[in-house]
Write a protein that holds these residues in place. Structure first.
Motif, PDB file in Angstrom:
ATOM      1  N   GLU A 121      21.959   7.662   3.812  1.00 48.48           N
ATOM      2  CA  GLU A 121      21.788   8.254   5.141  1.00 48.48           C
ATOM      3  C   GLU A 121      20.371   8.065   5.659  1.00 48.48           C
ATOM      4  N   TYR A 122      19.390   8.290   4.787  1.00 45.55           N
ATOM      5  CA  TYR A 122      18.002   8.184   5.231  1.00 45.55           C
ATOM      6  C   TYR A 122      17.617   6.733   5.521  1.00 45.55           C
ATOM      7  N   LEU A 123      18.062   5.813   4.680  1.00 47.47           N
ATOM      8  CA  LEU A 123      17.754   4.401   4.922  1.00 47.47           C
ATOM      9  C   LEU A 123      18.379   3.921   6.230  1.00 47.47           C
ATOM     10  N   HIS A 124      19.575   4.395   6.531  1.00 52.15           N
ATOM     11  CA  HIS A 124      20.198   4.070   7.815  1.00 52.15           C
ATOM     12  C   HIS A 124      19.358   4.632   8.963  1.00 52.15           C
ATOM     13  N   HIS A 125      18.913   5.863   8.807  1.00 53.06           N
ATOM     14  CA  HIS A 125      18.121   6.537   9.848  1.00 53.06           C
ATOM     15  C   HIS A 125      16.835   5.778  10.164  1.00 53.06           C
ATOM     16  N   ILE A 126      16.087   5.407   9.134  1.00 53.58           N
ATOM     17  CA  ILE A 126      14.804   4.749   9.408  1.00 53.58           C
ATOM     18  C   ILE A 126      15.001   3.304   9.861  1.00 53.58           C
ATOM     19  N   ARG A 127      16.055   2.657   9.405  1.00 51.58           N
ATOM     20  CA  ARG A 127      16.340   1.313   9.909  1.00 51.58           C
ATOM     21  C   ARG A 127      16.625   1.368  11.413  1.00 51.58           C
ATOM     22  N   GLU A 128      17.404   2.353  11.815  1.00 49.76           N
ATOM     23  CA  GLU A 128      17.736   2.515  13.232  1.00 49.76           C
ATOM     24  C   GLU A 128      16.481   2.808  14.052  1.00 49.76           C
ATOM     25  N   GLU A 129      15.615   3.643  13.515  1.00 43.45           N
ATOM     26  CA  GLU A 129      14.359   3.922  14.222  1.00 43.45           C
ATOM     27  C   GLU A 129      13.528   2.655  14.381  1.00 43.45           C
ATOM     28  N   GLU A 130      13.331   1.946  13.286  1.00 47.15           N
ATOM     29  CA  GLU A 130      12.432   0.781  13.297  1.00 47.15           C
ATOM     30  C   GLU A 130      12.957  -0.365  14.162  1.00 47.15           C
ATOM     31  N   GLN A 131      14.270  -0.555  14.158  1.00 48.40           N
ATOM     32  CA  GLN A 131      14.819  -1.722  14.845  1.00 48.40           C
ATOM     33  C   GLN A 131      15.301  -1.433  16.261  1.00 48.40           C
ATOM     34  N   GLU A 132      15.560  -0.169  16.575  1.00 49.11           N
ATOM     35  CA  GLU A 132      16.106   0.149  17.893  1.00 49.11           C
ATOM     36  C   GLU A 132      15.287   1.205  18.640  1.00 49.11           C
ATOM     37  N   GLN A 133      15.171   2.391  18.068  1.00 46.88           N
ATOM     38  CA  GLN A 133      14.593   3.505  18.808  1.00 46.88           C
ATOM     39  C   GLN A 133      13.100   3.330  19.084  1.00 46.88           C
ATOM     40  N   PHE A 134      12.350   2.835  18.109  1.00 51.30           N
ATOM     41  CA  PHE A 134      10.929   2.592  18.350  1.00 51.30           C
ATOM     42  C   PHE A 134      10.732   1.488  19.391  1.00 51.30           C
ATOM     43  N   SER A 145       0.823  -1.205   0.000  1.00 53.37           N
ATOM     44  CA  SER A 145       0.000   0.000   0.000  1.00 53.37           C
ATOM     45  C   SER A 145       0.862   1.261   0.000  1.00 53.37           C
ATOM     46  N   SER A 146       1.926   1.245   0.793  1.00 54.07           N
ATOM     47  CA  SER A 146       2.822   2.402   0.856  1.00 54.07           C
ATOM     48  C   SER A 146       3.529   2.626  -0.477  1.00 54.07           C
ATOM     49  N   ILE A 147       3.989   1.556  -1.098  1.00 60.03           N
ATOM     50  CA  ILE A 147       4.667   1.667  -2.391  1.00 60.03           C
ATOM     51  C   ILE A 147       3.696   2.189  -3.454  1.00 60.03           C
ATOM     52  N   ALA A 148       2.463   1.728  -3.408  1.00 60.19           N
ATOM     53  CA  ALA A 148       1.453   2.164  -4.385  1.00 60.19           C
ATOM     54  C   ALA A 148       1.211   3.675  -4.298  1.00 60.19           C
ATOM     55  N   LYS A 149       1.271   4.233  -3.094  1.00 58.57           N
ATOM     56  CA  LYS A 149       1.077   5.679  -2.941  1.00 58.57           C
ATOM     57  C   LYS A 149       2.190   6.446  -3.633  1.00 58.57           C
ATOM     58  N   LEU A 183       4.310   5.307  11.325  1.00 59.98           N
ATOM     59  CA  LEU A 183       5.607   5.843  10.917  1.00 59.98           C
ATOM     60  C   LEU A 183       6.302   4.924   9.911  1.00 59.98           C
ATOM     61  N   VAL A 184       6.212   3.627  10.135  1.00 58.37           N
ATOM     62  CA  VAL A 184       6.805   2.675   9.190  1.00 58.37           C
ATOM     63  C   VAL A 184       6.088   2.752   7.836  1.00 58.37           C
ATOM     64  N   GLN A 185       4.793   2.994   7.863  1.00 57.76           N
ATOM     65  CA  GLN A 185       4.037   3.176   6.618  1.00 57.76           C
ATOM     66  C   GLN A 185       4.653   4.310   5.794  1.00 57.76           C
ATOM     67  N   ASP A 186       4.949   5.418   6.447  1.00 60.93           N
ATOM     68  CA  ASP A 186       5.616   6.525   5.763  1.00 60.93           C
ATOM     69  C   ASP A 186       7.010   6.112   5.294  1.00 60.93           C
ATOM     70  N   HIS A 187       7.737   5.409   6.147  1.00 63.46           N
ATOM     71  CA  HIS A 187       9.090   4.992   5.773  1.00 63.46           C
ATOM     72  C   HIS A 187       9.086   4.176   4.488  1.00 63.46           C
ATOM     73  N   ASP A 188       8.139   3.265   4.355  1.00 65.55           N
ATOM     74  CA  ASP A 188       8.081   2.448   3.139  1.00 65.55           C
ATOM     75  C   ASP A 188       7.744   3.301   1.916  1.00 65.55           C
ATOM     76  N   ARG A 189       6.898   4.269   2.100  1.00 64.21           N
ATOM     77  CA  ARG A 189       6.599   5.200   0.995  1.00 64.21           C
ATOM     78  C   ARG A 189       7.861   5.962   0.604  1.00 64.21           C
ATOM     79  N   HIS A 190       8.636   6.369   1.603  1.00 65.50           N
ATOM     80  CA  HIS A 190       9.869   7.107   1.328  1.00 65.50           C
ATOM     81  C   HIS A 190      10.901   6.212   0.653  1.00 65.50           C
TER      82      HIS A 190
END
Length: 206
Positions: free
Chosen positions: A155-168, A24-28, A58-65
């Motif tokens: 840089e951005y992919l590193h940032h969201i990976r860190e959020e999804e796997q650690e910070q969240f 769904s995120s990719i389709a957007k 937030l992950v929904q947005d990340h996949d769109r990004h």
């Protein structure tokens, strides 16, 4: 334990299968330029994809990004598609970061156990914003533009990976069910407002 396919959330919201949420995120993103491929490949594992609350949103947005980044990388020169997709990426990342800081990190920062995670995420938002402004100030048709864009993407992919796997993961431990439900509602409202006001700014990095 939740799986990456279907997350059994603590709240009563609607659970969405992870693969469906990602499609769904990719389709957007694809709706902006249907002819441009959005080959994001495999994504880092996260237990939040499909979550009905703030972290899943937030992950929904990340996949769109992720899709927008892949699509821009697939464009050529100063094409209409590249211009349109880059403008959308800038507005998306600005609005997402601002709304995320207001809805999530402002609260998480007040807890001494998660202050450092929040500060780290906010600092990276600023770094990414500077990289976007630098790209916007440069000639899209030049050979160096795509190289600089690749740096932003990494840089951005590193940032969201860190959020999804650690910070969240750490933030969730200190939030109640009512917290995460409210945060999603607040994020959605602020994201709409921030995106409507977002502008592409230009500033060469030195």
């Amino acid at each position: 334990m939740p799986t990456t396919q279907t997350l059994h959330s603590r709240s009563a919201g609607k659970i969405i299968p992870a693969t469906q949420a990602k499609r769904s995120s990719i389709a957007k993103a694809k709706a902006l330029a249907p002819e441009v491929p959005a080959q994001i490949g495999s994504t880092p594992q996260t237990r939040f994809r499909g979550d009905p609350d703030i972290f899943g949103r937030l992950v929904q947005d990340h996949d769109r990004h992720r899709a927008l980044l892949a699509m821009i990388a697939a464009t050529r020169g100063e094409s209409g598609e590249r211009k349109k997709l880059f403008k959308e990426l800038v507005k998306e990342l600005k609005a997402h970061a601002a709304a995320e800081e207001q809805a999530l990190w402002s609260t998480v920062m007040r807890n001494p156990k998660t202050t450092d995670d929040a500060r780290h995420a906010v600092a990276e938002h600023k770094q990414i914003d500077d990289m976007l402004a630098d790209l916007a100030a440069r000639d899209m048709a030049s050979p160096g533009w795509l190289r600089r864009f690749a740096g932003l993407r990494e840089e951005y992919l590193h940032h969201i990976r860190e959020e999804e796997q650690e910070q969240f993961v750490q933030a969730q431990k200190h939030l109640s069910d009512s917290d995460v439900r409210y945060m999603k509602q607040f994020f959605n409202r602020r994201k709409r407002e921030e995106k409507a006001a977002a502008k592409v700014t230009t500033q060469i990095k030195h």
